[in-house]
Design a protein around this motif. Structure first.
Motif, short mmCIF file in Angstrom:
data_model
loop_
_atom_site.label_atom_id
_atom_site.label_comp_id
_atom_site.label_asym_id
_atom_site.label_seq_id
_atom_site.Cartn_x
_atom_site.Cartn_y
_atom_site.Cartn_z
N LEU A 71 8.66 -0.29 -7.87
CA LEU A 71 7.89 0.27 -9.29
C LEU A 71 8.83 -0.59 -10.29
CD1 LEU A 71 7.30 3.63 -8.05
CD2 LEU A 71 5.77 1.55 -8.74
N ALA A 72 10.17 -0.73 -10.84
CA ALA A 72 11.18 -0.75 -11.73
C ALA A 72 11.19 -2.58 -11.68
CB ALA A 72 12.45 -0.53 -11.11
N LEU A 73 10.67 -3.36 -10.87
CA LEU A 73 10.42 -4.62 -10.32
C LEU A 73 8.99 -4.90 -11.28
CD1 LEU A 73 12.61 -5.38 -7.50
CD2 LEU A 73 12.91 -6.25 -9.85
N GLY A 74 8.07 -4.04 -11.01
CA GLY A 74 6.53 -4.48 -11.26
C GLY A 74 6.39 -5.05 -10.17
N ILE A 75 6.48 -4.73 -8.77
CA ILE A 75 5.85 -4.75 -7.43
C ILE A 75 4.57 -3.83 -7.43
CG2 ILE A 75 5.77 -5.35 -5.49
CD1 ILE A 75 8.78 -6.29 -6.04
N GLY A 76 3.40 -4.12 -7.23
CA GLY A 76 2.73 -3.64 -6.93
C GLY A 76 1.10 -4.28 -5.73
N ALA A 77 0.20 -3.04 -6.10
CA ALA A 77 -1.44 -4.09 -5.95
C ALA A 77 -1.80 -5.47 -5.40
CB ALA A 77 -2.04 -3.70 -6.33
N GLY A 78 -1.27 -5.75 -4.71
CA GLY A 78 -1.75 -7.85 -4.80
C GLY A 78 -0.83 -8.76 -3.95
N ASP A 79 0.32 -7.56 -4.56
CA ASP A 79 2.13 -8.38 -3.85
C ASP A 79 2.34 -8.35 -2.42
OD1 ASP A 79 2.11 -9.19 -6.86
OD2 ASP A 79 3.16 -6.84 -6.80
N GLU A 80 3.18 -8.90 -1.96
CA GLU A 80 3.94 -8.68 -0.59
C GLU A 80 4.69 -8.46 -1.01
OE1 GLU A 80 0.23 -11.53 1.82
OE2 GLU A 80 2.89 -12.22 1.28
N VAL A 81 5.62 -8.34 0.53
CA VAL A 81 6.81 -7.81 -0.06
C VAL A 81 7.84 -8.25 2.03
CG1 VAL A 81 8.60 -6.30 0.33
CG2 VAL A 81 7.58 -6.45 -1.39
N VAL A 82 8.33 -9.19 2.12
CA VAL A 82 8.96 -9.16 3.28
C VAL A 82 9.67 -8.53 3.94
CG1 VAL A 82 9.95 -10.58 5.02
CG2 VAL A 82 8.75 -11.74 3.49
N VAL A 83 8.92 -7.81 5.45
CA VAL A 83 10.35 -6.53 6.11
C VAL A 83 10.59 -6.98 6.62
CG1 VAL A 83 10.57 -3.63 6.26
CG2 VAL A 83 8.97 -4.73 3.99
N PRO A 84 11.14 -7.19 7.72
CA PRO A 84 11.79 -6.49 9.13
C PRO A 84 11.50 -5.66 9.78
CG PRO A 84 14.02 -5.94 7.88
CD PRO A 84 12.50 -7.34 6.86
N ALA A 85 11.17 -5.67 10.81
CA ALA A 85 9.77 -4.34 11.67
C ALA A 85 11.24 -3.32 12.69
CB ALA A 85 8.97 -5.20 12.44
N ALA A 98 4.47 1.52 -3.44
CA ALA A 98 4.50 0.98 -4.19
C ALA A 98 3.22 0.27 -4.62
CB ALA A 98 5.68 0.37 -4.03
N GLY A 99 2.28 0.59 -3.73
CA GLY A 99 0.65 -0.32 -3.93
C GLY A 99 1.08 -1.61 -3.38
N ALA A 100 2.01 -2.10 -2.55
CA ALA A 100 2.16 -3.34 -2.57
C ALA A 100 1.61 -3.27 -0.29
CB ALA A 100 3.37 -3.94 -2.60
N THR A 101 2.21 -4.98 -0.19
CA THR A 101 1.92 -5.26 1.56
C THR A 101 2.99 -5.68 2.03
OG1 THR A 101 -0.81 -5.70 0.64
CG2 THR A 101 0.40 -6.07 2.65
N PRO A 102 2.98 -4.13 3.20
CA PRO A 102 4.78 -4.90 3.91
C PRO A 102 4.58 -6.51 4.81
CG PRO A 102 3.24 -3.19 4.49
CD PRO A 102 3.55 -3.48 3.31
N VAL A 103 4.71 -7.27 4.97
CA VAL A 103 4.38 -8.62 5.93
C VAL A 103 5.64 -8.59 6.66
CG1 VAL A 103 4.63 -10.85 5.55
CG2 VAL A 103 3.79 -9.32 3.74
#
Length: 375
Positions: A71-85, A98-103
């Motif tokens: 949130l402090a980085l301004g990441i939210g809706a419409g953004d993607e964040v890469v995450v190891p499963a 945070a409203g973003a999409t995990p990839v």
């Protein structure tokens, strides 16, 4: 023959520090200083210095540390964040909250960590950040991942919830990305007497924004009822800070003990069917967990349990197969899925004895080889 080897021993660590903190702990209880104050500021200062960064912000738990950073980085809706499963659900849940999409990505088959190549393949035009998870106390390839991230113009956020004091090429986990996020859940290498967490960073503006968001949106110096942001209540409390400061003074000693025990596991289990996770050159693995992979995992664990040896499983269901996160799964992730079927965690804590280590390895060798227990 039945033995008794617990999975962890938190009271042993508490007994070490309690005589030194009892007066300060009691004073805080009796004076009513439960939130903030000098103990929290002192721990933040010491933790930042230990991690090799300029700022540390104590928060309520490790999950909040991840979400507040995004949130402090301004990441939210419409953004993607890469995450190891192959991680605890909190890593991915923080992205969703945070409203973003995990990839989701797969992981290296030896270390079970994210690699630069896997990150590069997952980046799209919408990617804003990557959550690099230093799982089990191991440290991912921060140099390679950093190069890929810089080329793509995305942030590196380190989920170091299991990597207190771990290093790669002399650099502490949590200090290489834009921010490092830690949990102080009681079972962590640096664990509180309850929940707790922290965000560490060299970026003063990011630190201040995290602090404001964690304190109902109050900026530094603002009045109690003046709120610059819509924030939340996520603060490290005074009693936890007192305990963490005392434990921090012993963290390196306890980590050295974990490393010595892990080396003992590796020597004793060499040549058996048990596969232990790999460690790359230049890494000081903090060994929050001693993770092994075996066929017939559940049967092996049951055999150990009958011998009085407690184990854990981290994690039996990868994130992309969790019901609330399945909608983000775009493809099978075979390494994560194989690990979920075969991995389990052996007893490992600073006060584990050599005798207990021998008992665990002997019982595990018998369980995976099908040999009858020794009388």
């Amino acid at each position: 023959m039945r033995t008794d080897v617990p999975f962890t021993d938190l009271p042993a660590m508490t007994r070490e520090i309690w005589p030194g903190i009892a007066p300060e702990f009691t004073e805080a209880l009796l004076t009513g200083q439960y939130i903030g104050g000098a103990p929290v500021a002192e721990f933040e200062r010491r933790w930042a210095r230990y991690c090799g960064v300029r700022h540390a912000v104590g928060v309520a738990n490790g999950t909040d540390a991840l979400e507040l950073t995004l949130l402090a980085l301004g990441i939210g809706a419409g953004d993607e964040v890469v995450v190891p499963a192959n991680t605890f659900i909190a890593t991915a849940a923080a992205v969703v909250r945070a409203g973003a999409t995990p990839v989701f990505t797969d992981v290296d088959p030896d270390t079970l960590l994210l690699t630069p190549e896997l990150l590069a393949a997952a980046i799209t035009a919408r990617t804003r950040a990557v959550m690099v998870v230093h799982l089990y106390g191991n440290v991912a390839d921060l140099e390679g991942i950093g190069c890929v991230a810089r080329a793509a113009g995305i942030h590196v956020v380190e989920d170091a919830a299991q990597a207190h004091g771990a290093e790669r090429n002399g650099r502490r986990a949590g200090s290489a990305g834009i921010a490092g996020c830690f949990s102080f859940y009681p079972g962590k290498n640096l664990g509180a007497f309850g929940d707790g967490g922290a965000v560490v960073t060299d970026d003063p503006e990011l630190a201040e924004r995290v602090r404001a968001l964690a304190n109902h949106g109050r900026s530094n110096g603002s009045a109690h009822y003046e709120h610059e942001f819509v924030g939340t209540n996520s603060r490290l409390d005074t009693l936890q800070a007192i305990a963490l400061t005392a434990k921090l003074a012993r963290l390196d000693e306890w980590t050295d003990a974990r490393i010595a025990l892990a080396d003992g596991y590796r020597k004793r289990l060499a040549g058996t069917p048990v596969r232990l996770t790999g460690v790359e050159d230049g890494v000081r693995h903090a060994y929050h967990l001693m993770v092994a992979r075996v066929d017939r995992r559940d049967e092996v664990r049951d055999l150990l349990h009958r011998r009085g040896i407690r184990t854990g499983v981290h994690y039996p269901v990868p994130c992309h197969r969790q019901p609330p996160l399945r909608r983000y799964a775009s493809a099978p992730l075979p390494v994560c899925e194989e690990a979920a079927r075969t991995q389990f965690s052996l007893p490992l804590y600073p006060h584990l004895t050599e005798e207990q280590l021998d008992l665990v390895c002997e019982a595990l060798d018998e369980a995976v080889s099908g040999r009858a227990p020794r009388e």
